[in-house]
Motif scaffolding. Structure first.
Motif, PDB file in Angstrom:
ATOM      1  N   ARG A 129       0.972  -1.044   0.258  1.00  0.00           N
ATOM      2  CA  ARG A 129       0.064   0.259  -0.132  1.00  0.00           C
ATOM      3  C   ARG A 129       0.912   1.819  -0.238  1.00  0.00           C
ATOM      4  N   SER A 130       2.151   1.185   0.372  1.00  0.00           N
ATOM      5  CA  SER A 130       3.218   2.404   0.320  1.00  0.00           C
ATOM      6  C   SER A 130       3.399   2.555  -0.678  1.00  0.00           C
ATOM      7  N   PHE A 131       3.898   1.815  -1.816  1.00  0.00           N
ATOM      8  CA  PHE A 131       3.736   2.638  -2.848  1.00  0.00           C
ATOM      9  C   PHE A 131       3.820   3.434  -3.438  1.00  0.00           C
ATOM     10  N   PRO A 132       4.390   4.320  -4.151  1.00  0.00           N
ATOM     11  CA  PRO A 132       4.186   6.064  -4.351  1.00  0.00           C
ATOM     12  C   PRO A 132       3.894   5.794  -5.408  1.00  0.00           C
ATOM     13  N   TRP A 133       1.991   5.486  -5.960  1.00  0.00           N
ATOM     14  CA  TRP A 133       1.675   5.087  -6.941  1.00  0.00           C
ATOM     15  C   TRP A 133       1.266   6.696  -7.553  1.00  0.00           C
ATOM     16  N   ASN A 134       1.300   7.728  -6.413  1.00  0.00           N
ATOM     17  CA  ASN A 134       1.381   9.071  -6.707  1.00  0.00           C
ATOM     18  C   ASN A 134       2.891   9.643  -7.780  1.00  0.00           C
ATOM     19  N   GLY A 135       4.026   9.374  -7.296  1.00  0.00           N
ATOM     20  CA  GLY A 135       5.117   9.605  -8.035  1.00  0.00           C
ATOM     21  C   GLY A 135       5.608   8.903  -9.576  1.00  0.00           C
ATOM     22  N   ILE A 136       4.075   8.103  -9.952  1.00  0.00           N
ATOM     23  CA  ILE A 136       5.183   7.582 -10.640  1.00  0.00           C
ATOM     24  C   ILE A 136       4.445   7.637 -12.212  1.00  0.00           C
ATOM     25  N   ALA A 137       5.327   7.503 -12.940  1.00  0.00           N
ATOM     26  CA  ALA A 137       5.294   8.297 -14.317  1.00  0.00           C
ATOM     27  C   ALA A 137       3.594   7.417 -15.148  1.00  0.00           C
ATOM     28  N   GLU A 138       3.330   8.659 -16.040  1.00  0.00           N
ATOM     29  CA  GLU A 138       1.696   7.554 -16.117  1.00  0.00           C
ATOM     30  C   GLU A 138       2.376   6.693 -17.840  1.00  0.00           C
ATOM     31  N   VAL A 139       2.608   5.689 -16.878  1.00  0.00           N
ATOM     32  CA  VAL A 139       3.313   4.954 -18.011  1.00  0.00           C
ATOM     33  C   VAL A 139       2.097   3.761 -18.412  1.00  0.00           C
ATOM     34  N   VAL A 140       2.020   3.384 -19.475  1.00  0.00           N
ATOM     35  CA  VAL A 140       0.855   2.069 -20.273  1.00  0.00           C
ATOM     36  C   VAL A 140       1.235   1.355 -20.323  1.00  0.00           C
ATOM     37  N   ILE A 141      -0.005  -0.256 -20.013  1.00  0.00           N
ATOM     38  CA  ILE A 141       0.044  -1.663 -19.709  1.00  0.00           C
ATOM     39  C   ILE A 141       0.605  -1.807 -21.300  1.00  0.00           C
ATOM     40  N   GLY A 142       1.757  -2.989 -21.385  1.00  0.00           N
ATOM     41  CA  GLY A 142       2.116  -3.555 -22.619  1.00  0.00           C
ATOM     42  C   GLY A 142       2.381  -3.013 -23.664  1.00  0.00           C
ATOM     43  N   ARG A 143       3.457  -1.614 -22.939  1.00  0.00           N
ATOM     44  CA  ARG A 143       4.494  -0.702 -24.354  1.00  0.00           C
ATOM     45  C   ARG A 143       5.503  -1.658 -23.733  1.00  0.00           C
ATOM     46  N   ARG A 144       6.228  -1.180 -24.628  1.00  0.00           N
ATOM     47  CA  ARG A 144       7.977  -1.318 -24.509  1.00  0.00           C
ATOM     48  C   ARG A 144       8.721  -0.908 -23.234  1.00  0.00           C
ATOM     49  N   ALA A 145       9.239  -1.544 -22.539  1.00  0.00           N
ATOM     50  CA  ALA A 145       9.564  -1.276 -21.189  1.00  0.00           C
ATOM     51  C   ALA A 145       9.286  -0.577 -20.461  1.00  0.00           C
ATOM     52  N   TYR A 146       7.739  -0.557 -19.872  1.00  0.00           N
ATOM     53  CA  TYR A 146       7.536   0.212 -19.072  1.00  0.00           C
ATOM     54  C   TYR A 146       7.447  -0.420 -17.814  1.00  0.00           C
ATOM     55  N   ASP A 147       7.188  -1.484 -17.818  1.00  0.00           N
ATOM     56  CA  ASP A 147       8.442  -2.795 -16.870  1.00  0.00           C
ATOM     57  C   ASP A 147       9.321  -2.466 -16.237  1.00  0.00           C
ATOM     58  N   ASN A 148      10.651  -2.762 -16.975  1.00  0.00           N
ATOM     59  CA  ASN A 148      11.594  -2.613 -16.605  1.00  0.00           C
ATOM     60  C   ASN A 148      12.156  -0.995 -16.054  1.00  0.00           C
ATOM     61  N   TRP A 149      10.888   0.252 -16.467  1.00  0.00           N
ATOM     62  CA  TRP A 149      11.175   1.528 -15.881  1.00  0.00           C
ATOM     63  C   TRP A 149      10.660   1.379 -14.353  1.00  0.00           C
ATOM     64  N   LEU A 150       9.557   0.457 -14.616  1.00  0.00           N
ATOM     65  CA  LEU A 150       8.927   0.804 -12.401  1.00  0.00           C
ATOM     66  C   LEU A 150      10.269   0.007 -12.294  1.00  0.00           C
ATOM     67  N   VAL A 151      10.646  -1.227 -12.411  1.00  0.00           N
ATOM     68  CA  VAL A 151      11.895  -1.299 -11.447  1.00  0.00           C
ATOM     69  C   VAL A 151      13.264  -0.950 -11.547  1.00  0.00           C
ATOM     70  N   TYR A 152      13.274   0.425 -12.775  1.00  0.00           N
ATOM     71  CA  TYR A 152      14.616   0.621 -12.245  1.00  0.00           C
ATOM     72  C   TYR A 152      14.024   2.241 -11.655  1.00  0.00           C
ATOM     73  N   TYR A 153      13.118   2.891 -11.627  1.00  0.00           N
ATOM     74  CA  TYR A 153      12.342   3.268 -10.983  1.00  0.00           C
ATOM     75  C   TYR A 153      12.858   3.390  -9.257  1.00  0.00           C
ATOM     76  N   SER A 154      11.808   1.666  -8.901  1.00  0.00           N
ATOM     77  CA  SER A 154      12.679   1.542  -7.771  1.00  0.00           C
ATOM     78  C   SER A 154      13.400   1.161  -6.967  1.00  0.00           C
ATOM     79  N   ARG A 155      14.069   0.736  -7.900  1.00  0.00           N
ATOM     80  CA  ARG A 155      15.821   0.401  -7.360  1.00  0.00           C
ATOM     81  C   ARG A 155      16.449   1.318  -6.978  1.00  0.00           C
ATOM     82  N   LYS A 156      15.950   2.928  -7.934  1.00  0.00           N
ATOM     83  CA  LYS A 156      16.412   3.913  -8.012  1.00  0.00           C
ATOM     84  C   LYS A 156      16.375   4.584  -6.723  1.00  0.00           C
TER      85      LYS A 156
END
Length: 189
Positions: A129-156
């Motif tokens: 629940r504490s994951f900061p979805w308000n600060g996440i870029a407006e990525v859309v599902i099923g497009r190239r590298a949105y998943d990789n960006w989410l992991v990168y963002y989380s690790r960074k």
């Protein structure tokens, strides 16, 4: 409770007959593709849970999902801080409704003819629940590298990132269309 986001009445009605909550896709990008953060925020606003999961509709789970979540919930990990769990999927060709009615059948198919896909393609995301979805870029599902960006963002951001590949079976129902459907869209980026 499982929730499906769809604007198709027939899909919503079918899922409702099977105990799912059907919710409208309210915020979508080009071509009506849902924006990931708004689906998470919608569910978080309406359901109280320890974990929230997004998964592509062609992924089948077994009791390994429940077991993995129970293990993490009962661990010493601080779930009041942002956590993201992702993992590799196992591609399984020719999955039919008659071949996959039980967790045991899904496990057997994945073991006999499944193949782990690249680590660059995550099809499910489990967050706290504490994951900061308000600060996440407006990525859309099923497009190239949105998943990789989410992991990168989380690790960074120094959030806890867990690779659930070894404990959670995510069986991808692979079809002739293959494994790179998102790369063929006109707005693939």
């Amino acid at each position: 409770m499982p929730v499906i986001f769809t604007n198709e009445t027939s899909v919503a009605e079918e899922r409702a007959r099977n105990g799912w909550e059907a919710r409208q896709v309210h915020v979508a990008a080009a071509d009506g593709v849902p924006v990931l953060q708004y689906m998470y925020k919608d569910v978080m606003d309406n359901y109280n849970s320890t974990f929230y999961t997004y998964s592509n509709g062609d992924i089948l789970f077994t009791d390994t999902l429940i077991n993995t979540l129970l293990y993490v919930r009962n661990s010493s990990l601080n779930l009041d801080k942002p956590v993201l769990m992702v993992g590799k999927r196992s591609n399984v060709l020719n999955v039919t409704e008659s071949k996959a009615p039980t967790w045991g059948n899904i496990n057997k198919m994945a073991e006999e003819r499944g193949k782990l896909f690249t680590g660059w393609a995550e099809d499910n995301f489990i967050t706290t629940r504490s994951f900061p979805w308000n600060g996440i870029a407006e990525v859309v599902i099923g497009r190239r590298a949105y998943d990789n960006w989410l992991v990168y963002y989380s690790r960074k951001s120094k959030h806890t990132v867990i690779d659930s590949t070894k404990t959670l079976l995510a069986a991808h129902q692979t079809t002739k269309a293959g494994n790179r459907e998102g790369h063929g869209h006109k707005n693939k980026d």
